[in-house]
Design an enzyme around this catalytic site. Structure first.
Site, PDB file in Angstrom:
ATOM      1  N   GLY A 224       0.834  -1.199   0.000  1.00  0.00           N
ATOM      2  CA  GLY A 224       0.000   0.000   0.000  1.00  0.00           C
ATOM      3  C   GLY A 224       0.863   1.241   0.000  1.00  0.00           C
ATOM      4  O   GLY A 224       2.040   1.204  -0.364  1.00  0.00           O
ATOM      5  N   GLY A 225       0.280   2.332   0.461  1.00  0.00           N
ATOM      6  CA  GLY A 225       0.969   3.613   0.410  1.00  0.00           C
ATOM      7  C   GLY A 225       2.036   3.738   1.494  1.00  0.00           C
ATOM      8  O   GLY A 225       1.965   3.105   2.551  1.00  0.00           O
ATOM      9  N   THR A 228       0.837   4.971   5.013  1.00  0.00           N
ATOM     10  CA  THR A 228       0.164   3.903   5.767  1.00  0.00           C
ATOM     11  C   THR A 228       1.210   2.915   6.282  1.00  0.00           C
ATOM     12  O   THR A 228       1.140   2.465   7.426  1.00  0.00           O
ATOM     13  CB  THR A 228      -0.859   3.155   4.870  1.00  0.00           C
ATOM     14  OG1 THR A 228      -1.598   4.098   4.124  1.00  0.00           O
ATOM     15  CG2 THR A 228      -1.793   2.287   5.683  1.00  0.00           C
ATOM     16  N   GLY A 229       2.172   2.575   5.444  1.00  0.00           N
ATOM     17  CA  GLY A 229       3.226   1.630   5.837  1.00  0.00           C
ATOM     18  C   GLY A 229       3.977   2.131   7.061  1.00  0.00           C
ATOM     19  O   GLY A 229       4.254   1.375   8.002  1.00  0.00           O
ATOM     20  N   GLU A 244       5.666  -3.404   0.898  1.00  0.00           N
ATOM     21  CA  GLU A 244       5.694  -3.132  -0.548  1.00  0.00           C
ATOM     22  C   GLU A 244       4.969  -1.815  -0.764  1.00  0.00           C
ATOM     23  O   GLU A 244       3.738  -1.761  -0.718  1.00  0.00           O
ATOM     24  CB  GLU A 244       4.970  -4.265  -1.302  1.00  0.00           C
ATOM     25  CG  GLU A 244       5.617  -5.636  -1.155  1.00  0.00           C
ATOM     26  CD  GLU A 244       6.883  -5.766  -1.977  1.00  0.00           C
ATOM     27  OE1 GLU A 244       7.074  -4.992  -2.920  1.00  0.00           O
ATOM     28  OE2 GLU A 244       7.692  -6.660  -1.664  1.00  0.00           O
ATOM     29  N   CYS A 278       2.007   0.683  -8.816  1.00  0.00           N
ATOM     30  CA  CYS A 278       3.257   1.081  -8.170  1.00  0.00           C
ATOM     31  C   CYS A 278       4.427   1.167  -9.155  1.00  0.00           C
ATOM     32  O   CYS A 278       5.431   1.793  -8.848  1.00  0.00           O
ATOM     33  CB  CYS A 278       3.583   0.121  -7.031  1.00  0.00           C
ATOM     34  SG  CYS A 278       3.650  -1.597  -7.548  1.00  0.00           S
TER      35      CYS A 278
HETATM   36  P1  NAD Z   1      -3.417   2.474   1.249  1.00  0.00           P
HETATM   37  O1  NAD Z   1      -2.141   2.599   1.968  1.00  0.00           O
HETATM   38  O2  NAD Z   1      -4.390   3.593   1.301  1.00  0.00           O
HETATM   39  O3  NAD Z   1      -4.223   1.175   1.723  1.00  0.00           O
HETATM   40  C1  NAD Z   1      -3.630  -0.101   1.710  1.00  0.00           C
HETATM   41  C2  NAD Z   1      -4.272  -0.963   2.759  1.00  0.00           C
HETATM   42  O4  NAD Z   1      -3.933  -0.477   4.057  1.00  0.00           O
HETATM   43  C3  NAD Z   1      -5.811  -0.986   2.715  1.00  0.00           C
HETATM   44  O5  NAD Z   1      -6.251  -2.310   2.934  1.00  0.00           O
HETATM   45  C4  NAD Z   1      -6.194  -0.097   3.878  1.00  0.00           C
HETATM   46  O6  NAD Z   1      -7.461  -0.388   4.414  1.00  0.00           O
HETATM   47  C5  NAD Z   1      -5.101  -0.436   4.875  1.00  0.00           C
HETATM   48  N1  NAD Z   1      -4.897   0.559   5.929  1.00  0.00           N
HETATM   49  C6  NAD Z   1      -5.072   1.894   5.877  1.00  0.00           C
HETATM   50  N2  NAD Z   1      -4.776   2.450   7.066  1.00  0.00           N
HETATM   51  C7  NAD Z   1      -4.390   1.455   7.899  1.00  0.00           C
HETATM   52  C8  NAD Z   1      -3.979   1.402   9.258  1.00  0.00           C
HETATM   53  N3  NAD Z   1      -3.880   2.495   9.995  1.00  0.00           N
HETATM   54  N4  NAD Z   1      -3.664   0.195   9.780  1.00  0.00           N
HETATM   55  C9  NAD Z   1      -3.757  -0.923   9.045  1.00  0.00           C
HETATM   56  N5  NAD Z   1      -4.159  -0.938   7.759  1.00  0.00           N
HETATM   57  C10 NAD Z   1      -4.463   0.245   7.180  1.00  0.00           C
HETATM   58  O7  NAD Z   1      -3.002   2.164  -0.253  1.00  0.00           O
HETATM   59  P2  NAD Z   1      -3.914   2.039  -1.565  1.00  0.00           P
HETATM   60  O8  NAD Z   1      -4.466   3.390  -1.903  1.00  0.00           O
HETATM   61  O9  NAD Z   1      -4.814   0.877  -1.498  1.00  0.00           O
HETATM   62  O10 NAD Z   1      -2.800   1.615  -2.624  1.00  0.00           O
HETATM   63  C11 NAD Z   1      -2.001   2.546  -3.230  1.00  0.00           C
HETATM   64  C12 NAD Z   1      -0.576   2.472  -2.779  1.00  0.00           C
HETATM   65  O11 NAD Z   1      -0.105   1.129  -2.782  1.00  0.00           O
HETATM   66  C13 NAD Z   1       0.320   3.215  -3.728  1.00  0.00           C
HETATM   67  O12 NAD Z   1       1.263   3.943  -2.987  1.00  0.00           O
HETATM   68  C14 NAD Z   1       0.980   2.102  -4.503  1.00  0.00           C
HETATM   69  O13 NAD Z   1       2.192   2.461  -5.115  1.00  0.00           O
HETATM   70  C15 NAD Z   1       1.131   1.047  -3.469  1.00  0.00           C
HETATM   71  N6  NAD Z   1       1.326  -0.264  -4.070  1.00  0.00           N
HETATM   72  C16 NAD Z   1       2.546  -0.870  -3.931  1.00  0.00           C
HETATM   73  C17 NAD Z   1       2.788  -2.099  -4.545  1.00  0.00           C
HETATM   74  C18 NAD Z   1       4.102  -2.814  -4.385  1.00  0.00           C
HETATM   75  O14 NAD Z   1       4.127  -4.023  -4.572  1.00  0.00           O
HETATM   76  N7  NAD Z   1       5.172  -2.138  -4.047  1.00  0.00           N
HETATM   77  C19 NAD Z   1       1.784  -2.707  -5.285  1.00  0.00           C
HETATM   78  C20 NAD Z   1       0.563  -2.055  -5.397  1.00  0.00           C
HETATM   79  C21 NAD Z   1       0.336  -0.831  -4.773  1.00  0.00           C
END
Ligand code: NAD
Length: 476
Positions: A224-225, A228-229, A244, A278
């Site tokens: 994810g983003g 958030t990570g 990731e 990504c």
């Molecule tokens: P996001 O970070 O908004 O959400 C990802 C997940 O995290 C969701 O399931 C969300 O509900 C959960 N989340 C949010 N807040 C949280 C918290 N406080 N605690 C636990 N879980 C929480 O990301 P998104 O908008 O779904 O995806 C976009 C991002 O993901 C982009 O930055 C993209 O580049 C990245 N991404 C990376 C890869 C990779 O393999 N490197 C692949 C796909 C997407």
């Protein structure tokens, strides 16, 4: 939905899954909060000994059967994926095919989870010691996934988790939980034992957070983003992490590149999943001697991208995930234009769709190039020589993939070696990935590697067995 028993976690409210292209209701599903997640963790914890004891042949059978199920029902899987997400039906079909491969790879890698023998007799006094290491499961894995590849990125966590003898709970993105639920259906059909794999749809702040903070969860595998990570790592305490995260990937086109090969590949990487990817080609670096020719070809091809109804096989690109995302991309483009960038094509929003957009003359260090746009926008940059291309490419706090187009193998090697990222695709855009290869980033793009054989190293740990042998006197 998450398990098949009366002890199943209790839902609290519902999530309306909306079609991003027109906001219509796809399905309303139970929503789990922190309490629901805790009971899922109870179930997973109870299932762990069974997950650990599952023999390799049984893990392989479950994974192969789940893969076959997805393959047999690929039309339904693609429809679900396209309806809830941002992908066109053609893109959704391609993701389903990759998911089948990811699960089959997971099955194959299961038999290759091996340890090694250890030369204990390297230390004087240890001559009678013999032993080996064996890879044991990490335990319970919390998998948190994004909306953009709602099936294959879930398979990339579930397949290896089960291959490694772990239990796994998936918390899918709230906008796209249906593909993960369908994947669970495949594993149920394959006979995975109860509690070993669960899908708990909910929001990040409650269900997601409850998964992150629970001490019984031994690893968080997050895609994810970046923000958030980082939040998750601060909350999680003592656990393993697979992170990731995002990027703003560069693709470099040198003066000797074959533009007939380069332009279509770059276009694919610029508009896949409407740029919500990504590996998206966010920054296109063109050698100054071919800048105008390559720019004109690229802009012309971007202008011809067909976007609209994602269920039509004639469409190249679908919508943004929601109105806020479309607005965010538009605001970023408008800000870049106000700050001096020139618009070469696109720059318009229609509902949740954003036109494929190309910018040039974006000021150095502008957020448009330093941050992740996560939309179908590419900025162009001219460079004088290899060194300058490398400097521009590396001048960001991300590093997932990069692309380099050139006919000169020495230059390809030099540039690839100098780029700060997890993978360099020569004569491809940054948006190429093989599910069997190690995948992950450096800097703000993450920690650890996915890619089935590689993530298995993260999802298992070596355990050492040392035998201090008593030899009878006179033994030779
Ligand atoms: P996001 O970070 O908004 O959400 C990802 C997940 O995290 C969701 O399931 C969300 O509900 C959960 N989340 C949010 N807040 C949280 C918290 N406080 N605690 C636990 N879980 C929480 O990301 P998104 O908008 O779904 O995806 C976009 C991002 O993901 C982009 O930055 C993209 O580049 C990245 N991404 C990376 C890869 C990779 O393999 N490197 C692949 C796909 C997407």
């Amino acid at each position: 939905m998450s398990t098949r028993t009366s002890k199943a976690p209790k839902a609290n409210g519902r999530i309306d899954v909306l079609d991003p292209q027109d906001g219509s209701l796809v399905e309303s599903i139970p929503r789990y909060d922190a309490k629901g997640m805790q009971s899922a963790i109870d179930q997973a914890d109870a299932a762990l000994p069974r997950a650990r004891r599952m023999p390799v042949h049984e893990r392989m059978r479950v994974l192969y059967d789940a893969a076959d199920y997805v393959d047999r029902h690929r039309g339904e899987f693609a429809e679900t994926l396209s309806r809830e997400g941002v992908k066109t039906i053609n893109e959704a079909r391609a993701e389903v095919a990759r998911t089948v491969m990811t699960l089959r790879l997971s099955a194959e890698e299961t038999r290759r989870i091996v340890g090694n023998t250890i030369a204990f007799d390297q230390r004087p006094g240890s001559e009678n010691r013999f032993g080996y290491s064996r890879r044991i499961p990490v335990g319970l894995i919390g998998a948190i996934t994004p909306f953009n590849d709602p099936l294959n990125l879930v398979a990339h966590k579930v397949g290896p988790a089960i291959a490694g003898g772990n239990a796994v709970i998936v918390k899918p993105h709230e906008a796209t939980p249906l593909s993960a639920i369908k994947l669970l259906e495949a594993f149920h059909a394959a006979g995975v034992e109860e509690g070993i794999f669960q899908v708990i749809p909910g929001y990040g702040a409650d269900a997601g957070d409850a998964l992150v903070v629970d001490e019984r969860v031994r690893m968080i595998s997050f895609t994810g983003g970046r923000e958030t990570g980082e939040k998750i790592m601060q909350r999680a305490g003592l656990k393993k992490f697979g992170m990731e995260l995002g990027s703003n990937s560069p693709t470099i086109v040198m003066n000797d590149a074959d533009l007939e090969q380069a332009i279509p590949a770059i276009i694919g990487g610029a508009v896949a999943a409407a740029g919500q990817n990504c590996l998206h080609v966010q920054r296109l670096l063109l050698h100054e001697s071919i800048y105008e020719t390559a720019r004109d070809q690229f802009v012309e091809s971007m202008g011809r991208i067909r976007y609209g109804d994602k269920y039509s096989e004639d469409m190249d690109m679908g919508p943004m995930i929601d109105p806020q995302a479309a607005e965010r991309v538009d605001n970023s483009v408008q800000k870049a234009l106000r700050d001096g960038a020139r618009l070469l094509t696109g720059g318009q929003r229609q509902g949740n769709f954003y036109a494929p957009t190309v910018l040039e003359a974006v000021p150095d260090n502008h957020p448009m190039v330093k941050e992740e746009i996560f939309g179908p926008v590419t900025s162009l940059h001219a460079f004088r020589d290899e060194d300058e291309a490398i400097a521009i490419a590396n001048n960001v706090d991300y590093g997932l993939h990069a692309g380099v187009f050139t006919s000169d193998v020495d230059a390809a090697f030099r540039v690839a070696d100098a780029l700060e990222c997890g993978g360099v695709m020569i004569n491809d855009s940054s948006d190429y990935r093989l599910d069997a290869a190690p995948f992950g980033g450096v800097k703000g793009s993450g920690i650890g590697r996915e890619g089935v054989g590689y993530v298995l190293n993260e999802m298992t740990e070596p355990k050492v067995y040392c035998f201090n042998i008593r030899f009878p006197k006179g033994w030779t």
